[in-house]
Write a protein that holds these residues in place. Structure first.
Motif, short mmCIF file in Angstrom:
data_model
loop_
_atom_site.label_atom_id
_atom_site.label_comp_id
_atom_site.label_asym_id
_atom_site.label_seq_id
_atom_site.Cartn_x
_atom_site.Cartn_y
_atom_site.Cartn_z
N GLN A 33 0.86 -1.18 0.00
CA GLN A 33 0.00 0.00 0.00
C GLN A 33 0.90 1.23 0.00
O GLN A 33 1.76 1.37 0.85
N GLY A 34 0.69 2.10 -0.98
CA GLY A 34 1.50 3.31 -1.09
C GLY A 34 0.72 4.55 -0.74
O GLY A 34 -0.48 4.65 -1.02
N THR A 35 1.39 5.50 -0.12
CA THR A 35 0.83 6.82 0.14
C THR A 35 1.80 7.83 -0.46
O THR A 35 2.95 7.91 -0.03
N TYR A 36 1.34 8.55 -1.47
CA TYR A 36 2.14 9.56 -2.16
C TYR A 36 1.57 10.92 -1.80
O TYR A 36 0.42 11.21 -2.11
N LYS A 37 2.36 11.72 -1.07
CA LYS A 37 1.90 13.03 -0.60
C LYS A 37 2.82 14.12 -1.15
O LYS A 37 4.04 13.97 -1.10
N CYS A 38 2.21 15.17 -1.67
CA CYS A 38 2.98 16.29 -2.20
C CYS A 38 2.41 17.60 -1.66
O CYS A 38 1.19 17.74 -1.50
N GLY A 97 4.06 11.85 -14.68
CA GLY A 97 2.63 12.06 -14.74
C GLY A 97 2.27 13.22 -15.64
O GLY A 97 3.07 14.13 -15.85
N GLY A 98 1.09 13.14 -16.17
CA GLY A 98 0.60 14.22 -17.01
C GLY A 98 -0.62 13.80 -17.79
O GLY A 98 -1.08 12.66 -17.71
N VAL A 99 -1.12 14.75 -18.57
CA VAL A 99 -2.30 14.53 -19.39
C VAL A 99 -2.01 13.42 -20.40
O VAL A 99 -0.92 13.38 -21.00
N VAL A 100 -2.95 12.53 -20.55
CA VAL A 100 -2.77 11.35 -21.39
C VAL A 100 -2.36 11.73 -22.82
O VAL A 100 -1.50 11.10 -23.41
N SER A 101 -2.96 12.77 -23.38
CA SER A 101 -2.69 13.13 -24.78
C SER A 101 -1.44 13.99 -24.97
O SER A 101 -1.07 14.30 -26.09
N ALA A 102 -0.76 14.35 -23.89
CA ALA A 102 0.42 15.22 -24.00
C ALA A 102 1.63 14.43 -24.50
O ALA A 102 1.77 13.24 -24.26
N PHE A 103 2.52 15.14 -25.18
CA PHE A 103 3.73 14.52 -25.72
C PHE A 103 4.76 14.27 -24.61
O PHE A 103 5.42 13.25 -24.60
N HIS A 104 4.89 15.20 -23.66
CA HIS A 104 5.83 15.07 -22.54
C HIS A 104 5.06 15.05 -21.23
O HIS A 104 4.04 15.71 -21.10
N PRO A 105 5.57 14.31 -20.24
CA PRO A 105 4.91 14.33 -18.93
C PRO A 105 4.97 15.73 -18.32
O PRO A 105 5.93 16.46 -18.53
N ALA A 106 3.95 16.07 -17.54
CA ALA A 106 3.92 17.38 -16.87
C ALA A 106 4.85 17.41 -15.67
O ALA A 106 5.35 18.47 -15.31
N PHE A 107 5.08 16.25 -15.05
CA PHE A 107 5.98 16.21 -13.90
C PHE A 107 6.71 14.88 -13.86
O PHE A 107 6.29 13.90 -14.47
N HIS A 108 7.80 14.87 -13.11
CA HIS A 108 8.55 13.63 -12.88
C HIS A 108 9.35 13.77 -11.60
O HIS A 108 9.55 14.87 -11.08
N GLY A 109 9.78 12.65 -11.08
CA GLY A 109 10.61 12.64 -9.89
C GLY A 109 11.29 11.29 -9.77
O GLY A 109 10.80 10.28 -10.28
N THR A 110 12.43 11.28 -9.13
CA THR A 110 13.15 10.04 -8.85
C THR A 110 13.52 10.05 -7.38
O THR A 110 14.09 11.03 -6.89
N PRO A 125 11.89 15.99 -4.48
CA PRO A 125 11.12 16.99 -5.21
C PRO A 125 10.35 16.39 -6.38
O PRO A 125 10.75 15.40 -6.99
N MET A 126 9.22 17.03 -6.68
CA MET A 126 8.52 16.79 -7.93
C MET A 126 9.04 17.87 -8.87
O MET A 126 9.08 19.05 -8.52
N LEU A 127 9.48 17.46 -10.05
CA LEU A 127 10.06 18.40 -11.02
C LEU A 127 9.11 18.61 -12.19
O LEU A 127 8.42 17.68 -12.62
N SER A 128 9.11 19.82 -12.74
CA SER A 128 8.32 20.10 -13.93
C SER A 128 9.02 19.52 -15.15
O SER A 128 10.15 19.02 -15.06
N LYS A 129 8.38 19.62 -16.31
CA LYS A 129 9.02 19.10 -17.53
C LYS A 129 10.27 19.88 -17.88
O LYS A 129 11.11 19.42 -18.65
N ARG A 130 10.47 21.05 -17.26
CA ARG A 130 11.70 21.85 -17.46
C ARG A 130 12.69 21.63 -16.31
O ARG A 130 13.61 22.40 -16.13
N ASN A 131 12.46 20.58 -15.50
CA ASN A 131 13.31 20.21 -14.37
C ASN A 131 13.39 21.27 -13.28
O ASN A 131 14.41 21.42 -12.62
N ILE A 132 12.30 21.99 -13.07
CA ILE A 132 12.21 22.98 -11.99
C ILE A 132 11.38 22.35 -10.87
O ILE A 132 10.31 21.77 -11.12
N MET A 133 11.87 22.45 -9.63
CA MET A 133 11.13 21.88 -8.50
C MET A 133 9.82 22.64 -8.30
O MET A 133 9.82 23.85 -8.14
N VAL A 134 8.70 21.90 -8.34
CA VAL A 134 7.40 22.52 -8.14
C VAL A 134 6.74 22.12 -6.82
O VAL A 134 5.93 22.87 -6.29
#
Length: 152
Positions: A33-38, A97-110, A125-134
């Motif tokens: 069971q995962g809990t993802y909090k941002c 993660g991001g909108v299904v029809s988008a070419f690039h994900p809206a966010f990413h994180g490792t 951090p959660m990063l934007s598609k431009r690698n800025i911490m959001v």
């Protein structure tokens, strides 16, 4: 003499990583069971903090989970979690993660963590598609059913 030989062989196997340590002896495979909090989005007032609860699967050293959600633009979006568990218990998990029809994900994180008994915890951090911490995020995993893959 025989006892010293057995101890020497065991020490050699442990040093080579063939014998599992007591901390990693429990199998990690199964459902967790995962809990993802941002936290609050740093650049968008409408990007309120959120918390998702979702099941994660660990099979053959790989972690996966998927969650659908509604984006800030009111469109269907998908977050995909994927990761690997190293033999020494180190766990690396990524999320996009991001909108299904988008070419690039809206966010990413490792995130990197370590299996610690009955839980695995991550922060980062959660990063934007431009690698800025959001946002600052954390992920916590707890076992629901372990070892079921071997019983089926």
């Amino acid at each position: 003499m025989g006892r010293k030989l057995v101890l020497a062989v065991f020490a050699c196997l442990a040093a080579c990583g063939i014998v599992a340590s007591a901390g990693n002896a429990a199998p990690l495979e199964g459902t967790w069971q995962g809990t993802y909090k941002c936290g609050q989005d740093r650049f968008n007032l409408h990007g309120a903090p959120f918390e998702w609860n979702l099941p994660f699967s660990i099979q053959a050293g790989k972690i996966t989970a998927t969650r659908e959600y509604i984006s800030l633009t009111s469109q269907l979006a998908v977050a995909e979690f994927y990761g690997l568990i190293q033999a020494d218990g180190l766990v690396e998990i990524g999320v996009t993660g991001g909108v299904v029809s988008a070419f690039h994900p809206a966010f990413h994180g490792t995130y990197t963590g370590r299996a610690d008994g009955d839980r695995i915890d991550f922060q980062g951090p959660m990063l934007s598609k431009r690698n800025i911490m959001v946002r600052q995020c954390e992920l916590h995993l707890k076992p629901v059913s372990l070892g079921l893959a071997h019983q089926q």
